[in-house]
Scaffold this motif. Sequence first.
Motif: not given
Length: 100
Positions: A9, A11-13, A37-39
Amino acid sequence: MNSCGHKNTIRTVTPKTLGCEECLNEGLTWFHLRVCRECGHVGCCDQSIGRHATAHFHATGHPIIEGFDPPEGWGWCFADEVVVTLPDQTAHTGPIPRYY
């Protein structure tokens, strides 16, 4: 040894706000910041009055946060309650106001 089953889950945010989103809206102060780190939601830590990073996890199910202010670079999985090694560190997009 505990491990995290949610690394997929991560991500680069881009952080959505320069400070805890809810605290800024409510006029509250915070102690430290955490970025999802997801949204990219920015919330305050559990030492803060609002505990908005944890509240974001409970509302969305997004499990992994990064210690964000000061830039700390560590990760935490709420679901598995373990420290997570992150593949990168989220960049700050501007000065973050200090409220402690």
